[in-house]
Design a protein around this motif. Structure first.
Motif: not given
Length: 211
Positions: A50-51, A89-91, A195-196, A201-202
């Protein structure tokens, strides 16, 4: 037969049973740990995949934004930064790994209907041979594959927690828009989605290091 003899015979009878019970308990614990290790391995492998895919989709989204802007004619960049109602929201939210992974999945899920809407709008606005219409389907397909991998990871790592709902669940889409509004909406959706993906990824990188 006195009590002492009966006690000795009872102890001799119980010793094999106690040994067998201890053996069975040890095997049960070993089996549980083996199953858990196998689940963690599968979950870790899915997280790794997935990463890697999230990074690819993130790159595709950056390329798609450039293609999108080039295909819209005169569209100042600041139009793509303004707020648009109903764009998710992308957060990523949550404190525990399970909560974060579920948040990643549901956020991707929330964007799928918006990506579909933008693609449908651009299909009406662009010529059939537009590069935008060639790149867009790949982004959507890879995004769904990413959601599948994250779902697999979630189920492997947290088998006792509720399974996420299938992708494409109910979400709020904007009302009918004119052409100019469609162009702005599409640009904001793609930039927010990028942004999402950066956040995804992070989070996946952090989660992978824990399993």
């Amino acid at each position: 037969m006195n009590g002492h003899v009966k006690s000795m015979r009872f102890q001799k009878f119980m010793e094999p049973a106690t040994t067998l019970l201890s053996f069975l308990l040890v095997m049960a614990v070993h089996s549980t740990r083996t199953v858990e290790a196998s689940r963690n391995q599968r979950g870790g492998d899915s997280l790794q995949q997935a990463l890697a895919l999230s990074r690819l989709v993130q790159k595709d989204s950056a390329d798609l934004i450039k293609t999108y802007k080039a295909s819209q004619g005169e569209l100042p960049d600041f139009f793509c930064k303004g707020p648009v109602n109903d764009v998710p929201d992308p957060n990523i939210s949550g404190l525990e790994p399970s909560e974060k992974l579920l948040s990643v999945y549901t956020h991707l899920q929330d964007f799928f209907p918006h990506l579909k809407r933008v693609y449908e709008q651009q299909t009406d606005l662009q010529s059939p041979d537009s590069p935008l219409l060639i790149v867009f389907p790949r982004l959507r397909a890879n995004s769904r594959n990413l959601a599948t991998l994250i779902n697999n990871s979630y189920q492997s790592l947290f088998p006792n927690l509720p399974v996420p709902e299938p992708a494409g669940g109910p979400t709020t889409l904007p009302p009918p828009q004119n052409v100019f509004q469609q162009k702005i909406y599409g640009c904001v959706v793609l930039k927010t989605y990028k942004q999402l993906l950066s956040n995804v990824s992070r989070e996946l990188r952090t989660l992978k290091n824990k399993f």
